[in-house]
Design a protein around this motif. Structure first.
Motif, PDB file in Angstrom:
ATOM      1  N   ARG A   1      -7.280  -1.872   1.143  1.00 49.18           N
ATOM      2  CA  ARG A   1      -6.952  -0.613   0.478  1.00 49.18           C
ATOM      3  C   ARG A   1      -8.053   0.428   0.692  1.00 49.18           C
ATOM      4  O   ARG A   1      -7.766   1.603   0.972  1.00 49.18           O
ATOM      5  CB  ARG A   1      -6.733  -0.840  -1.017  1.00 49.18           C
ATOM      6  CG  ARG A   1      -5.442  -1.573  -1.361  1.00 49.18           C
ATOM      7  CD  ARG A   1      -5.212  -1.593  -2.866  1.00 49.18           C
ATOM      8  NE  ARG A   1      -3.997  -2.298  -3.230  1.00 49.18           N
ATOM      9  CZ  ARG A   1      -2.772  -1.778  -3.188  1.00 49.18           C
ATOM     10  NH1 ARG A   1      -2.625  -0.513  -2.806  1.00 49.18           N
ATOM     11  NH2 ARG A   1      -1.717  -2.481  -3.537  1.00 49.18           N
TER      12      ARG A   1
ATOM     13  N   LEU B   1      -7.986   1.752   4.281  1.00 42.96           N
ATOM     14  CA  LEU B   1      -6.862   2.658   4.490  1.00 42.96           C
ATOM     15  C   LEU B   1      -7.090   3.992   3.777  1.00 42.96           C
ATOM     16  O   LEU B   1      -6.819   5.059   4.340  1.00 42.96           O
ATOM     17  CB  LEU B   1      -5.564   2.012   4.010  1.00 42.96           C
ATOM     18  CG  LEU B   1      -5.068   0.824   4.847  1.00 42.96           C
ATOM     19  CD1 LEU B   1      -3.887   0.133   4.164  1.00 42.96           C
ATOM     20  CD2 LEU B   1      -4.671   1.259   6.257  1.00 42.96           C
ATOM     21  N   ASP B   2      -7.599   3.945   2.548  1.00 48.94           N
ATOM     22  CA  ASP B   2      -7.896   5.176   1.819  1.00 48.94           C
ATOM     23  C   ASP B   2      -8.914   6.030   2.577  1.00 48.94           C
ATOM     24  O   ASP B   2      -8.794   7.260   2.637  1.00 48.94           O
ATOM     25  CB  ASP B   2      -8.438   4.860   0.425  1.00 48.94           C
ATOM     26  CG  ASP B   2      -7.359   4.395  -0.543  1.00 48.94           C
ATOM     27  OD1 ASP B   2      -6.167   4.615  -0.247  1.00 48.94           O
ATOM     28  OD2 ASP B   2      -7.711   3.818  -1.593  1.00 48.94           O
TER      29      ASP B   2
ATOM     30  N   TYR C   1       0.859  -1.192   0.000  1.00 46.08           N
ATOM     31  CA  TYR C   1       0.000   0.000   0.000  1.00 46.08           C
ATOM     32  C   TYR C   1       0.890   1.235   0.000  1.00 46.08           C
ATOM     33  O   TYR C   1       1.770   1.376   0.850  1.00 46.08           O
ATOM     34  CB  TYR C   1      -0.909   0.021   1.228  1.00 46.08           C
ATOM     35  CG  TYR C   1      -1.777   1.264   1.315  1.00 46.08           C
ATOM     36  CD1 TYR C   1      -3.001   1.316   0.657  1.00 46.08           C
ATOM     37  CD2 TYR C   1      -1.351   2.385   2.029  1.00 46.08           C
ATOM     38  CE1 TYR C   1      -3.796   2.461   0.715  1.00 46.08           C
ATOM     39  CE2 TYR C   1      -2.138   3.533   2.096  1.00 46.08           C
ATOM     40  CZ  TYR C   1      -3.349   3.563   1.435  1.00 46.08           C
ATOM     41  OH  TYR C   1      -4.131   4.702   1.482  1.00 46.08           O
ATOM     42  N   ARG C   2       0.664   2.135  -0.958  1.00 41.75           N
ATOM     43  CA  ARG C   2       1.453   3.354  -1.057  1.00 41.75           C
ATOM     44  C   ARG C   2       0.541   4.574  -1.193  1.00 41.75           C
ATOM     45  O   ARG C   2      -0.472   4.521  -1.897  1.00 41.75           O
ATOM     46  CB  ARG C   2       2.398   3.303  -2.258  1.00 41.75           C
ATOM     47  CG  ARG C   2       3.522   2.271  -2.176  1.00 41.75           C
ATOM     48  CD  ARG C   2       4.395   2.337  -3.411  1.00 41.75           C
ATOM     49  NE  ARG C   2       5.590   1.493  -3.326  1.00 41.75           N
ATOM     50  CZ  ARG C   2       5.658   0.247  -3.785  1.00 41.75           C
ATOM     51  NH1 ARG C   2       4.599  -0.296  -4.395  1.00 41.75           N
ATOM     52  NH2 ARG C   2       6.774  -0.449  -3.667  1.00 41.75           N
ATOM     53  N   ASN C   3       0.923   5.659  -0.534  1.00 41.78           N
ATOM     54  CA  ASN C   3       0.235   6.936  -0.724  1.00 41.78           C
ATOM     55  C   ASN C   3       1.194   8.053  -0.345  1.00 41.78           C
ATOM     56  O   ASN C   3       1.824   8.002   0.719  1.00 41.78           O
ATOM     57  CB  ASN C   3      -1.020   7.024   0.146  1.00 41.78           C
ATOM     58  CG  ASN C   3      -1.804   8.299  -0.144  1.00 41.78           C
ATOM     59  OD1 ASN C   3      -1.416   9.384   0.266  1.00 41.78           O
ATOM     60  ND2 ASN C   3      -2.896   8.159  -0.871  1.00 41.78           N
TER      61      ASN C   3
ATOM     62  N   GLU D   1       4.020   3.749   3.093  1.00 42.43           N
ATOM     63  CA  GLU D   1       4.402   2.605   2.266  1.00 42.43           C
ATOM     64  C   GLU D   1       4.450   1.383   3.183  1.00 42.43           C
ATOM     65  O   GLU D   1       5.330   1.287   4.042  1.00 42.43           O
ATOM     66  CB  GLU D   1       5.748   2.854   1.609  1.00 42.43           C
ATOM     67  CG  GLU D   1       6.131   1.847   0.546  1.00 42.43           C
ATOM     68  CD  GLU D   1       7.362   2.284  -0.234  1.00 42.43           C
ATOM     69  OE1 GLU D   1       7.328   2.220  -1.474  1.00 42.43           O
ATOM     70  OE2 GLU D   1       8.360   2.694   0.397  1.00 42.43           O
TER      71      GLU D   1
ATOM     72  N   GLU E   1      -7.427  -7.717  -0.391  1.00 48.64           N
ATOM     73  CA  GLU E   1      -6.652  -6.523  -0.735  1.00 48.64           C
ATOM     74  C   GLU E   1      -7.542  -5.311  -0.989  1.00 48.64           C
ATOM     75  O   GLU E   1      -7.254  -4.205  -0.512  1.00 48.64           O
ATOM     76  CB  GLU E   1      -5.782  -6.793  -1.958  1.00 48.64           C
ATOM     77  CG  GLU E   1      -4.955  -5.590  -2.372  1.00 48.64           C
ATOM     78  CD  GLU E   1      -4.069  -5.857  -3.591  1.00 48.64           C
ATOM     79  OE1 GLU E   1      -3.577  -4.883  -4.184  1.00 48.64           O
ATOM     80  OE2 GLU E   1      -3.864  -7.048  -3.929  1.00 48.64           O
ATOM     81  N   SER E   2      -8.621  -5.491  -1.736  1.00 46.97           N
ATOM     82  CA  SER E   2      -9.462  -4.343  -2.077  1.00 46.97           C
ATOM     83  C   SER E   2     -10.083  -3.712  -0.836  1.00 46.97           C
ATOM     84  O   SER E   2     -10.160  -2.481  -0.722  1.00 46.97           O
ATOM     85  CB  SER E   2     -10.569  -4.772  -3.057  1.00 46.97           C
ATOM     86  OG  SER E   2     -11.405  -5.757  -2.474  1.00 46.97           O
TER      87      SER E   2
ATOM     88  N   CYS F   1       3.167  -7.476   8.503  1.00 48.64           N
ATOM     89  CA  CYS F   1       3.162  -6.198   7.799  1.00 48.64           C
ATOM     90  C   CYS F   1       4.359  -5.392   8.282  1.00 48.64           C
ATOM     91  O   CYS F   1       4.837  -5.564   9.407  1.00 48.64           O
ATOM     92  CB  CYS F   1       1.849  -5.439   7.984  1.00 48.64           C
ATOM     93  SG  CYS F   1       1.738  -4.435   9.472  1.00 48.64           S
TER      94      CYS F   1
END
Length: 323
Positions: free
Chosen positions: A259, A262-263, A109-111, A245, A255-256, A158
């Protein structure tokens, strides 16, 4: 935040090993033995892709060739330090779909355009690794259905760094093994925060400032450092190197949903785009600190100390909150 788990050292040993020997395989149910062995090997290979996994043919190491593990001269310290599966995941291109063996998978996961909201993030960061006893049917060991809301329950491991709005001065390291989850401030500031706070630290720049230059020098930051960061693709023109990250490794990861959760825990556009002079109030002071009991981590000065030699040093932080 932490969930105590006695297996943390075991996970870290697995990641560091170059040879892994499976013991007590004879205790597995005969009808499921081969499938269970392959499942275990798939998990171990995800945690440490470079390790050699050895399965003895007979119980209690009867007739086992000790030469396979003793005096092999195979160990390489440099390679061992880079062998962990989470490091391998970070090194991959951003999008690398792969076939999952026995439900064992991973993703990153990246942002880099906004930090996490600490209160919203705290609401979802729970139940890590609680379904590790889950069998491949998707049910728990007692036969009950798994709770789809426990999105992190199938996470084995993680590792990474997070950007929290109320901890704008430094990365927050996150790592979990099994049911243990730890978040703690890193022992260094964001370079972007240093540049924001001390913009004239480049001794070769147009308007160098002595105090700014001293801070840059104490942290080994210079014009070449900044150039390398900008060319690395990990530099945001607005926030520098501040980013999140995180590698997730687990069994049947959703995963979806992870994500999405987290978003949804990031700052909204309205929260993000306050005037720069109002960021501390909006990003930190007005929010509940759900992780570090109110310790100030927003300003660079919050994590910097001055010793007797008048040199800037990072103040050590190791803050773990029990739930």
């Amino acid at each position: 935040m932490t969930y105590l788990d006695p297996h943390r050292n075991m996970f870290e040993t697995i990641e560091f090993a170059n040879v892994i020997l499976l013991n007590k395989i004879d205790l597995l149910l005969s009808g499921e033995k081969e499938a269970s062995i392959e499942h275990i090997k798939a998990v171990l290979q995800k945690l440490n892709p470079k390790a050699t996994i050895i399965v003895p043919d007979k119980p209690k190491f009867e007739e086992f060739d000790a030469g396979k593990i003793i005096n092999t001269e195979l160990f390489d310290m440099d390679e061992a330090q880079e062998s962990a599966g989470w490091l391998a995941e970070l090194a991959k291109p951003i999008h690398t779909p792969e076939t999952e063996e026995y439900g064992v998978g991973s993703f990153v996961y990246r942002n880099d355009d906004r930090p996490f909201h600490p209160e919203r993030l705290a609401k979802i960061m729970n139940n890590f690794g609680t379904s590790l006893v889950k069998n491949l049917s998707g049910k728990n060991a007692d036969g009950s259905e798994s709770n789809d809301d426990d999105i992190f329950s199938s996470v084995i491991r993680c590792k990474g760094e997070m950007w929290l709005s109320n901890a704008d001065a430094c990365p927050i390291e996150i790592h979990s093994v099994g049911r243990q989850l730890v978040l703690e401030p890193a022992g260094r500031p964001w370079i972007g925060k240093v540049v924001d706070t001390h913009p004239h630290g480049d001794e070769e720049g147009d308007n160098p400032n002595a105090d700014d230059c001293e801070v840059w020098d104490s942290l080994d930051i210079n014009s070449q450092t900044l150039t390398e960061w900008r060319e690395s693709g990990k530099w945001n023109t607005r926030f520098g190197d501040r980013r999140s990250e995180i590698v997730f490794i687990g069994i049947k990861l959703n995963e979806s949903k992870i994500r999405q959760a987290l978003d949804n825990s990031l700052l909204t556009d309205e929260e993000l785009n306050v005037d720069k002079s109002d960021r501390k109030k909006a990003w930190a002071d007005d929010l509940k600190d759900s992780f570090f009991d109110g310790m100030h981590l927003f300003d660079l000065e919050d994590i910097m100390g001055v010793d007797e030699g008048d040199e800037n040093e990072l103040t050590s932080c190791n803050l773990i909150k029990e739930e």
